[in-house]
Every structure is written in structure tokens, then in C-alpha cells.
Motif scaffolding. Structure first.
Motif, PDB file in Angstrom:
ATOM      1  N   GLY A 149       0.813  -1.203   0.000  1.00 22.05           N
ATOM      2  CA  GLY A 149       0.000   0.000   0.000  1.00 22.05           C
ATOM      3  C   GLY A 149       0.850   1.256   0.000  1.00 22.05           C
ATOM      4  N   MET A 150       1.976   1.201   0.732  1.00 19.89           N
ATOM      5  CA  MET A 150       2.883   2.345   0.768  1.00 19.89           C
ATOM      6  C   MET A 150       3.448   2.613  -0.614  1.00 19.89           C
ATOM      7  SD  MET A 150       4.152   4.643   2.850  1.00 19.89           S
ATOM      8  CE  MET A 150       3.793   5.748   1.468  1.00 19.89           C
ATOM      9  N   GLY A 177       8.599  -0.690   2.804  1.00 22.03           N
ATOM     10  CA  GLY A 177       7.678   0.419   2.596  1.00 22.03           C
ATOM     11  C   GLY A 177       8.350   1.757   2.831  1.00 22.03           C
ATOM     12  N   ALA A 178       9.206   1.821   3.858  1.00 20.44           N
ATOM     13  CA  ALA A 178       9.918   3.060   4.141  1.00 20.44           C
ATOM     14  C   ALA A 178      10.821   3.418   2.973  1.00 20.44           C
ATOM     15  CB  ALA A 178      10.740   2.911   5.419  1.00 20.44           C
ATOM     16  N   GLY A 179      11.404   2.397   2.361  1.00 20.66           N
ATOM     17  CA  GLY A 179      12.251   2.627   1.207  1.00 20.66           C
ATOM     18  C   GLY A 179      11.458   3.202   0.045  1.00 20.66           C
ATOM     19  N   ARG A 180      10.269   2.662  -0.189  1.00 16.05           N
ATOM     20  CA  ARG A 180       9.414   3.163  -1.277  1.00 16.05           C
ATOM     21  C   ARG A 180       9.002   4.609  -1.019  1.00 16.05           C
ATOM     22  NH1 ARG A 180       5.408  -1.848  -3.078  1.00 16.05           N
ATOM     23  NH2 ARG A 180       7.064  -3.395  -3.377  1.00 16.05           N
ATOM     24  N   LEU A 181       8.726   4.917   0.240  1.00 15.60           N
ATOM     25  CA  LEU A 181       8.365   6.279   0.592  1.00 15.60           C
ATOM     26  C   LEU A 181       9.534   7.231   0.370  1.00 15.60           C
ATOM     27  CD1 LEU A 181       6.468   8.395   1.870  1.00 15.60           C
ATOM     28  CD2 LEU A 181       7.283   7.628   4.117  1.00 15.60           C
ATOM     29  N   SER A 182      10.732   6.787   0.720  1.00 15.97           N
ATOM     30  CA  SER A 182      11.908   7.650   0.604  1.00 15.97           C
ATOM     31  C   SER A 182      12.164   8.085  -0.837  1.00 15.97           C
ATOM     32  CB  SER A 182      13.148   6.935   1.158  1.00 15.97           C
ATOM     33  OG  SER A 182      13.513   5.837   0.340  1.00 15.97           O
ATOM     34  N   GLU A 187      10.380  14.961  -3.646  1.00  8.53           N
ATOM     35  CA  GLU A 187       9.419  15.703  -4.458  1.00  8.53           C
ATOM     36  C   GLU A 187       8.384  16.427  -3.603  1.00  8.53           C
ATOM     37  OE1 GLU A 187       7.698  13.326  -7.585  1.00  8.53           O
ATOM     38  OE2 GLU A 187       9.401  11.954  -7.522  1.00  8.53           O
ATOM     39  N   CYS A 188       8.288  16.041  -2.337  1.00 12.03           N
ATOM     40  CA  CYS A 188       7.303  16.646  -1.428  1.00 12.03           C
ATOM     41  C   CYS A 188       7.936  17.854  -0.733  1.00 12.03           C
ATOM     42  CB  CYS A 188       6.829  15.623  -0.410  1.00 12.03           C
ATOM     43  SG  CYS A 188       6.090  14.133  -1.130  1.00 12.03           S
ATOM     44  N   GLN A 189       8.156  18.912  -1.497  1.00 13.30           N
ATOM     45  CA  GLN A 189       8.892  20.070  -1.007  1.00 13.30           C
ATOM     46  C   GLN A 189       8.194  20.796   0.132  1.00 13.30           C
ATOM     47  OE1 GLN A 189      12.045  20.959  -2.125  1.00 13.30           O
ATOM     48  NE2 GLN A 189      11.911  18.988  -3.179  1.00 13.30           N
TER      49      GLN A 189
END
Length: 203
Positions: A149-150, A177-182, A187-189
Motif C-alpha cells: 500500500g505504501m 515500505g519506508a524505502g518506497r516512501l523515501s 518531491e514533497c517540497q
């Protein structure tokens, strides 16, 4: 709830409705959403707090209750604040809501915490997040979305340019999941607050 619903449709300027912990059930929720579509003259600061605790008392699932809500949300074009914390909507309910969330162009706050949407529900939400251009606060804690889901959410979070607060606590995303988020965080400025508590992301 029926008597209240009968008059809510006449409250044309309604901007804030809080029904937290009233256990109105699916039938009550159905009566409520049947009139919310009449509240179309809401001010820009319109807020709907939807803690109606659907499901459990009269046999209708949270997903069905969410479907009833989705049926009128398209009329609430000025909606800025939607709180559906702990309503057991599940993946099915998330799917129904996702069908209309994209029409809520003014939405800035979305709370879906503790709804057990899982990876499937996260995927359905991800499919519409790109349309929520002014969303600043997204709460998804306690939904068991996992690494899968992440990953689905990470694919679109970069397009949420206004996002300032993101709560992903207690979702079991793990190290993967943390890796995918990183991958998408750069891009999330505008992101100022990120909650990842209790996700088992230790190496």
C-alpha cells in the motif's frame, strides 16, 4: 437521526457538522447523506466531520455506509475538511469514496485513520489523490496498508504539491515500505510533518 435529517437539508449555510460518537448507524447515516446534497451553498471553509461509526448496530457494513456518503459528496463541492476517523469503511468503502473524492476540489484536510483500508484501499485512494490539488493534511494511521500500500501511495504523493502533513503511523510498512516512501520524499517540497510511528522500519 431521521428527525434531524429532515431539517438539515434546510440549513443551506451549514459549514461544520460534528456527529462524533453518536452511533447513528448505517440507517441514520443513510438519512443524513440523503440531505447533505442540499447543503450546496456552503462557505469556502465548509467542514464535514463524519465520525458516524457506521456498521455494527444494524448489520450494514462500513463500506455500505461509505457508499451512501459517496452518493452525495459530489454535491459538496466547497468541502474542505472531511473527517471519517474510525468508521470501519475498509477497502470497499475506500473505493466508493475514491469515486467522488476527485470532485472535492477544495478539500484540504482528509482523515481516514483507523479504517482498515489495507493495501487495496490505499491503492484506490492513490488513484484519486492526484486530483486533490490543495490537500494539505492527510491522516492514514492505523490502516494496515503495509509495504504494498505504501508503494501505491508513493507513486502519487509527489503530485500532491500542497501536502504539508502526512500521518502514516501504525501501518506496518516495514523497511521495504519506508524505502518506497523515501523515493518520493524529495518531491514533497512542502511536507513539514511526517508521522511514521510504529511501522517496524528498523534495519
Amino acid at each position: 437521526m431521521g428527525r434531524l435529517a429532515e431539517v438539515l437539508g434546510e440549513c443551506k449555510a451549514l459549514t461544520y457538522l460534528d456527529l462524533e460518537s453518536n452511533y447513528i448507524g448505517a440507517e441514520g447515516a443513510g438519512r443524513l447523506v440523503g440531505v447533505l446534497g442540499s447543503c450546496t451553498q456552503c462557505a469556502d471553509s465548509s467542514q464535514l466531520v463524519g465520525k458516524c461509526h457506521w456498521g455494527g448496530r444494524d448489520g450494514e457494513s462500513g463500506g455500505e455506509g461509505a457508499g451512501r456518503l459517496a452518493g452525495v459528496m459530489g454535491s459538496c463541492t466547497a468541502l474542505t475538511h472531511l473527517n471519517l476517523w474510525e468508521n470501519a469503511i475498509g477497502a470497499e468503502g475506500m473505493g466508493r469514496l475514491a469515486e467522488v473524492l476527485g470532485e472535492c476540489k477544495a478539500l484540504t484536510y482528509l482523515d481516514l485513520a483507523l479504517n482498515d483500508i489495507g493495501a487495496e484501499g490505499a491503492g484506490r485512494l492513490a488513484g484519486v489523490l492526484g486530483s486533490c490539488m490543495v490537500l494539505t493534511n492527510l491522516r492514514l494511521s492505523g490502516n494496515a496498508i503495509g509495504a504494498e500500500g505504501m508503494g501505491r501511495l508513493a507513486e502519487v504523493l509527489g503530485s500532491c504539491k500542497a501536502l504539508a502533513r502526512l500521518d502514516l503511523g501504525c501501518n506496518g510498512i516495514g523497511l521495504e515500505g519506508a524505502g518506497r516512501l523515501s523515493w518520493v520524499l524529495e518531491e514533497c517540497q512542502g511536507l513539514a510533518h511526517l508521522n511514521l510511528f510504529f511501522n517496524k522500519i528498523d534495519d
